[in-house]
Write a protein that holds these residues in place. Sequence first.
Motif, PDB file in Angstrom:
ATOM      1  N   GLN A 118       0.823  -1.211   0.000  1.00 61.26           N
ATOM      2  CA  GLN A 118       0.000   0.000   0.000  1.00 61.26           C
ATOM      3  C   GLN A 118       0.858   1.262   0.000  1.00 61.26           C
ATOM      4  O   GLN A 118       0.542   2.244  -0.665  1.00 61.26           O
ATOM      5  CB  GLN A 118      -0.929   0.016   1.210  1.00 61.26           C
ATOM      6  N   LEU A 119       1.965   1.223   0.728  1.00 61.01           N
ATOM      7  CA  LEU A 119       2.845   2.385   0.813  1.00 61.01           C
ATOM      8  C   LEU A 119       3.732   2.549  -0.419  1.00 61.01           C
ATOM      9  O   LEU A 119       4.319   3.597  -0.623  1.00 61.01           O
ATOM     10  CB  LEU A 119       3.725   2.295   2.068  1.00 61.01           C
ATOM     11  N   GLY A 120       3.846   1.509  -1.217  1.00 58.49           N
ATOM     12  CA  GLY A 120       4.700   1.580  -2.396  1.00 58.49           C
ATOM     13  C   GLY A 120       6.100   1.052  -2.157  1.00 58.49           C
ATOM     14  O   GLY A 120       6.985   1.254  -2.979  1.00 58.49           O
ATOM     15  N   ILE A 121       6.339   0.375  -1.045  1.00 56.16           N
ATOM     16  CA  ILE A 121       7.660  -0.180  -0.761  1.00 56.16           C
ATOM     17  C   ILE A 121       7.962  -1.345  -1.695  1.00 56.16           C
ATOM     18  O   ILE A 121       9.102  -1.584  -2.053  1.00 56.16           O
ATOM     19  CB  ILE A 121       7.762  -0.598   0.730  1.00 56.16           C
ATOM     20  N   HIS A 122       6.948  -2.096  -2.084  1.00 58.44           N
ATOM     21  CA  HIS A 122       7.126  -3.154  -3.079  1.00 58.44           C
ATOM     22  C   HIS A 122       5.894  -3.194  -3.974  1.00 58.44           C
ATOM     23  O   HIS A 122       4.862  -2.609  -3.671  1.00 58.44           O
ATOM     24  CB  HIS A 122       7.384  -4.525  -2.416  1.00 58.44           C
TER      25      HIS A 122
END
Length: 113
Positions: free
Chosen positions: A42-46
């Motif tokens: 959700q955060l865009g880390i993966h």
Amino acid sequence: MHSRKHLMAKEVLEGGEGSGFVALSGGYGTLEELMEVVTWNQLGIHNRGVVMLNVEGYWDGLIKWVENSVEAGFVGVSNRAIIKEAKTAEDAIKELKAYRVSEGRFKLQWGNE
């Protein structure tokens, strides 16, 4: 626990197309790991797929919780699709290969996608 998660994430992120996270039946640690990789997505880390292998309805309660969270507005409708459900190992592989990132993801730049 942290070392194990770091190794798991490293292996998945270095994997090729269709690599991702599959949650098997488990306890507190499994649930914590699952929610962490969902949050990272959700955060865009993966940008990898996240699949719950829902053998004999094991994850039904969590699926219901996610649906309730969406209805209550705590999880965005577009972020519901971060977690996919599979009933068989073959379906889990199909879900990972077909995975597309959610439109509701935050557009953060972490430098590791």
